[in-house]
Design an enzyme around this catalytic site. Structure first.
Site, PDB file in Angstrom:
ATOM      1  N   GLY A 298     102.871 104.035  -1.953  1.00  0.00           N
ATOM      2  CA  GLY A 298     103.957 103.785  -2.887  1.00  0.00           C
ATOM      3  C   GLY A 298     103.894 104.628  -4.136  1.00  0.00           C
ATOM      4  O   GLY A 298     104.729 104.471  -5.037  1.00  0.00           O
TER       5      GLY A 298
ATOM      6  N   PHE B 224      97.324  98.722 -25.632  1.00  0.00           N
ATOM      7  CA  PHE B 224      97.092 100.142 -25.894  1.00  0.00           C
ATOM      8  C   PHE B 224      98.246 100.759 -26.688  1.00  0.00           C
ATOM      9  O   PHE B 224      98.042 101.325 -27.773  1.00  0.00           O
ATOM     10  CB  PHE B 224      96.890 100.854 -24.555  1.00  0.00           C
ATOM     11  CG  PHE B 224      97.006 102.337 -24.586  1.00  0.00           C
ATOM     12  CD1 PHE B 224      96.271 103.096 -25.492  1.00  0.00           C
ATOM     13  CD2 PHE B 224      97.850 102.995 -23.696  1.00  0.00           C
ATOM     14  CE1 PHE B 224      96.384 104.480 -25.519  1.00  0.00           C
ATOM     15  CE2 PHE B 224      97.968 104.373 -23.702  1.00  0.00           C
ATOM     16  CZ  PHE B 224      97.240 105.114 -24.620  1.00  0.00           C
ATOM     17  N   ILE B 225      99.460 100.636 -26.191  1.00  0.00           N
ATOM     18  CA  ILE B 225     100.609 101.166 -26.913  1.00  0.00           C
ATOM     19  C   ILE B 225     100.961 100.255 -28.090  1.00  0.00           C
ATOM     20  O   ILE B 225     101.263 100.724 -29.190  1.00  0.00           O
ATOM     21  CB  ILE B 225     101.813 101.314 -25.970  1.00  0.00           C
ATOM     22  CG1 ILE B 225     101.501 102.314 -24.854  1.00  0.00           C
ATOM     23  CG2 ILE B 225     103.055 101.755 -26.736  1.00  0.00           C
ATOM     24  CD1 ILE B 225     102.586 102.421 -23.788  1.00  0.00           C
TER      25      ILE B 225
ATOM     26  N   TYR C 190     105.572  97.629  -8.917  1.00  0.00           N
ATOM     27  CA  TYR C 190     105.584  97.812 -10.372  1.00  0.00           C
ATOM     28  C   TYR C 190     106.886  98.470 -10.814  1.00  0.00           C
ATOM     29  O   TYR C 190     107.563  97.993 -11.738  1.00  0.00           O
ATOM     30  CB  TYR C 190     104.388  98.649 -10.824  1.00  0.00           C
ATOM     31  CG  TYR C 190     104.479  99.068 -12.273  1.00  0.00           C
ATOM     32  CD1 TYR C 190     104.361  98.120 -13.289  1.00  0.00           C
ATOM     33  CD2 TYR C 190     104.714 100.394 -12.627  1.00  0.00           C
ATOM     34  CE1 TYR C 190     104.465  98.485 -14.624  1.00  0.00           C
ATOM     35  CE2 TYR C 190     104.817 100.773 -13.953  1.00  0.00           C
ATOM     36  CZ  TYR C 190     104.692  99.821 -14.942  1.00  0.00           C
ATOM     37  OH  TYR C 190     104.805 100.183 -16.262  1.00  0.00           O
TER      38      TYR C 190
ATOM     39  N   ARG D 213     102.565 114.435 -13.122  1.00  0.00           N
ATOM     40  CA  ARG D 213     103.057 113.429 -14.048  1.00  0.00           C
ATOM     41  C   ARG D 213     103.529 114.114 -15.333  1.00  0.00           C
ATOM     42  O   ARG D 213     103.218 115.267 -15.591  1.00  0.00           O
ATOM     43  CB  ARG D 213     101.949 112.411 -14.385  1.00  0.00           C
ATOM     44  CG  ARG D 213     101.471 111.567 -13.203  1.00  0.00           C
ATOM     45  CD  ARG D 213     102.536 110.637 -12.709  1.00  0.00           C
ATOM     46  NE  ARG D 213     102.083 109.776 -11.619  1.00  0.00           N
ATOM     47  CZ  ARG D 213     102.249 110.041 -10.338  1.00  0.00           C
ATOM     48  NH1 ARG D 213     102.839 111.167  -9.959  1.00  0.00           N
ATOM     49  NH2 ARG D 213     101.845 109.197  -9.415  1.00  0.00           N
TER      50      ARG D 213
END
Length: 323
Positions: free
Chosen positions: A283, A31-32, A158, A224
């Site tokens: 988390g 995607f990026i 992650y 976010r």
């Protein structure tokens, strides 16, 4: 050929309007990565894209595309033979849910993969490594907007793997083996992001197009820092023509709740669908907002695409021209 975007007034004569460099991009089909490869090609770089898969449908392949695992011996051969001036490391496992289910796989890809890339780049005499880190490294903090000096305290596997990978990148720099800039990315959204790849905006738009209710984790209260993929690609290219800068936050500098995103999608699509709420992801981070003044100072970069504009553009694609 498009010139390198000038987002704010240039601060250094070293900045170039074109990028006459060989650049290797790991994760170049993602995607990026796809957006980065496109922009690098447009500003004149000689690009090699390395990924496990080819480019997504609708994306043109770069002149040099190699299917390869960065942890393999073949990658060492590729980087030695191509002799890039710059390596951009974007290849990663990006799903928090997958990291929680299989932390060992997440660490193997994100930590061991990064070490392999850094080692190969250092041995090949690469001038600069641009590494894509994540705001997940900061963990649960109320000291917002969070600056690059904030100590990483990740709350899930992650974030832990990305924080560990960042530490290794910085170790290579500290040893004078590989100069680096680590871009700590907010929540990236934009064209080409699959709804199942952790993109809440893409997921809400897909739900709306299918006339299905969206799921809001934590009642939509988590926040976010959303940044458009085109702005991220520009930040990566600016990093390529700037001196090694260590950690640099790349975001909007604006805190936005998931509930606000849902409302924005509803307003721009003019479709009403009552969301359902579930508990927060274990988390997960409740709040996030990045301080981005360092990016302006050291990269001559600032975001150009506002959230409302970005969502409207995605809605037109997802819902049709009337959205």
């Amino acid at each position: 050929m498009r010139t390198l975007p000038r987002i704010i007034r240039p601060q250094s004569p070293a900045k170039m309007s074109t990028l006459d460099r060989r650049v290797l991009v790991t994760g170049g089909s993602g995607f990026i990565g796809s957006a980065v490869v496109d922009l690098l090609s447009e500003v004149g770089a000689e690009v090699m894209s390395v990924d496990l898969v080819g480019p997504p449908p609708g994306r043109r392949s770069p002149p040099r595309m190699e299917l390869c695992d960065v942890r393999s011996g073949r990658f060492v051969d590729l980087i030695r033979d191509f002799a890039p001036h710059i390596v951009i490391h974007l290849a990663a496992q990006v799903l928090v849910s997958a990291a929680i289910r299989h932390p060992e796989t997440d660490a193997e890809v994100n930590v061991c993969g990064t070490i392999a890339v850094a080692e190969a780049a250092a041995e090949a005499g690469v001038e600069l490594l641009v590494f894509a880190a994540s705001s997940a490294i900061y963990g649960a903090t109320t000291d917002l907007p969070v600056s690059e000096e904030h100590r990483p305290v990740p709350t899930n596997p992650y974030g832990m793997s990305k924080a560990a990978a960042l530490s290794y990148v910085e170790w290579f720099s500290d040893q004078d083996r590989l100069p680096s800039t680590s871009l700590i990315l907010g929540n990236v959204y934009g064209p080409g992001q699959a709804p199942d790849r952790a993109g809440v905006i893409s997921r809400f738009l897909a739900d709306t197009a299918a006339s299905q209710p969206s799921v809001l984790h934590g009642n939509g209260f988590p926040t976010r820092d959303f940044v458009h993929v085109q702005d991220v690609a520009a930040a990566v290219v600016h990093a390529c023509v700037s001196a090694p800068a260590g950690r640099v936050n790349i975001g909007s500098g604006i805190e936005t709740s998931v509930a606000e995103i849902h409302s924005m999608v509803r307003d721009v699509t003019e479709r009403e669908a009552a969301p359902s709420s579930v508990s927060s992801v274990p988390g997960g981070i409740e709040r996030m907002c990045l301080r981005i003044d360092k990016a302006a100072a050291v990269l001559d970069w600032a975001p150009r695409i506002g959230l409302a504009e970005g969502i409207a553009g995605l809605a037109r694609s997802a819902m049709g021209a009337d959205a």
